[in-house]
Structures are given as C-alpha cells and as structure tokens.
Write a protein that holds these residues in place. Structure first.
Motif, PDB file in Angstrom:
ATOM      1  N   VAL A 149       0.808  -1.221   0.000  1.00 17.74           N
ATOM      2  CA  VAL A 149       0.000   0.000   0.000  1.00 17.74           C
ATOM      3  C   VAL A 149       0.848   1.281   0.000  1.00 17.74           C
ATOM      4  O   VAL A 149       0.573   2.200  -0.775  1.00 17.74           O
ATOM      5  N   PRO A 150       1.893   1.406   0.851  1.00 15.51           N
ATOM      6  CA  PRO A 150       2.692   2.643   0.790  1.00 15.51           C
ATOM      7  C   PRO A 150       3.299   2.888  -0.591  1.00 15.51           C
ATOM      8  O   PRO A 150       3.303   4.028  -1.085  1.00 15.51           O
ATOM      9  N   PRO A 205      -2.120  15.384   0.110  1.00 21.05           N
ATOM     10  CA  PRO A 205      -2.864  14.365   0.886  1.00 21.05           C
ATOM     11  C   PRO A 205      -2.350  12.948   0.637  1.00 21.05           C
ATOM     12  O   PRO A 205      -2.294  12.131   1.568  1.00 21.05           O
ATOM     13  N   LEU A 206      -1.958  12.659  -0.597  1.00 20.15           N
ATOM     14  CA  LEU A 206      -1.412  11.335  -0.901  1.00 20.15           C
ATOM     15  C   LEU A 206      -0.041  11.149  -0.254  1.00 20.15           C
ATOM     16  O   LEU A 206       0.269  10.065   0.266  1.00 20.15           O
ATOM     17  N   ARG A 212       2.093   8.108   6.603  1.00 21.96           N
ATOM     18  CA  ARG A 212       1.381   7.470   7.705  1.00 21.96           C
ATOM     19  C   ARG A 212       1.361   5.954   7.564  1.00 21.96           C
ATOM     20  O   ARG A 212       1.501   5.213   8.521  1.00 21.96           O
ATOM     21  N   LEU A 213       1.160   5.495   6.329  1.00 23.10           N
ATOM     22  CA  LEU A 213       1.112   4.063   6.091  1.00 23.10           C
ATOM     23  C   LEU A 213       2.472   3.411   6.305  1.00 23.10           C
ATOM     24  O   LEU A 213       2.559   2.270   6.770  1.00 23.10           O
TER      25      LEU A 213
END
Length: 216
Positions: A149-150, A205-206, A212-213
């Motif tokens: 995901v990251p 935002p991305l 965060r991920l």
C-alpha cells in the motif's frame, strides 16, 4: 511591486480556466488511478505466476512501457491509433496512456508483494485443501496488499504529476491552464509557481497518507 500586484490581479481573472484545469487533472488522475490499479493487480498476479511463460510475457509488456517516456506513449495513443481507424479525443487518449503506464508500474509492485509472502504460508494453505485461487484470495493478497500500500500511494503521486504531459495534446489540464495564462500575464515564474503549488496541493494528501502508512 505595483507590477507584481497587477500581474497577480491579472492571474486572478483567469480563475475559471484554472478551475477547469484542476478539474481535468483530478479527473484524469482519478480515472487513471482506478483503472491502473485494477489492471495492475491483474497483471501483477500474472507476473508472480509460477507459469514462466506468463510471467515473462507480462514482464516484457510492462518493461516496454516502463522504459519509454510517458509523453511518447501519449503521442502514440493520440496520433498513431487514429491511423489504425481508432479515433480518440484528447481526454480519452490521456486516460488510456496514463492508465496503462500506471498499471505497468503497479503490476511490478503487486508482483513483488506477492513474492514476499512466505512460502510456508502457501504450503500450509495448500495442505488445508484450499485451491490455488482460494490461496491467492484468502492468504496471499491480504498480506501482500498490506505490504504494498505505501508503494502504491507513492505511485499514485507520480501519476498525478505525469498527468501534466496531456497538455502536449491540447487538453486543458492544470499545466495547460498555466500556458494559457502566461500569454496574458508575461511572468512565467509567477504563473508556473502557482501551477506548481496547485499540483502540490493535489498531491500532498497522498504524500501524507503514504508517510502514515509507512509508519503503521
């Protein structure tokens, strides 16, 4: 200083053009991310397949597009396909090119995630009587997705920035809106700094989500 504020005021008069450009960039990026992710997962599963011929074929396809400039791919879709009788408007051509290049990069990310799942878990799943598809759906993909995901989010940021190449085929995206404004406000530094800020606001935002991920 007076000239600067005059130019700033002149730029403000073009806000409908900028809003349209932002809308086109967001639409291109969203469709490209969605289509590229779906196709990328399909190609990624094939790329990680134990069938060597399938893995090789998909690898050759993705390497071809990952190794050529996005702008060239946009030109091929927009100018070459019509020669084969496939007429496309600039937006559709941009969507096809961006979705394809996103899928090629995402497929390698997905394949790497699948290969990172410990083989012991596959053996345990197989001994439990799960079919190959069930192993993939219930064991492999949930674990692989958490790992990739990251990297996926990082690829989405690159796609938003790559979307700027569609300005070369006349599509009024955020970059193209800058070229329109600079014809009347002859201060390239000011205009394209504002364009750069626009891309940053779309991508931030991305970027934040990706950090965060990575820490999760």
């Amino acid at each position: 200083m007076t000239l600067f504020f005059e130019q700033l005021y002149g730029m403000a008069q073009y806000y409908p053009v900028v809003l349209k450009g932002i809308g086109v960039t967001l639409a291109l990026s969203f469709i490209g991310i969605f289509a590229g992710t779906v196709l990328g997962f399909v190609l990624g599963v094939g790329r990680a397949s134990p069938r060597k011929w399938l893995s090789f074929a998909i690898g050759a396809y993705t390497d071809l597009f990952r190794g050529t400039p996005v702008l060239v791919q946009v030109f091929v879709v927009f100018f070459v396909l019509p020669e084969a009788g496939i007429e496309l408007d600039s937006f559709t051509a941009g969507v096809i090119a961006l979705s394809n290049i996103a899928a090629c990069f995402i497929s390698e990310i997905v394949a790497a995630g699948i290969r990172a799942v410990p083989t012991g878990q596959l053996e345990a799943a197989a001994s439990s009587g799960l079919s190959r598809f069930q192993q993939l759906r219930l064991v492999v993909m949930p674990q692989a997705t958490r790992m990739i995901v990251p990297s996926l989010v990082g690829q989405y940021v690159l796609l938003v920035k790559d979307s700027s190449v569609v300005s070369a085929i006349g599509l009024l995206d955020l970059t193209r809106s800058g070229w329109v404004i600079v014809q009347s406000v002859p201060n390239g530094l000011l205009v394209f700094t504002a364009v750069g800020v626009g891309y940053f606001l779309i991508c931030y935002p991305l970027l934040y989500l990706s950090r965060r991920l990575e820490k999760a």
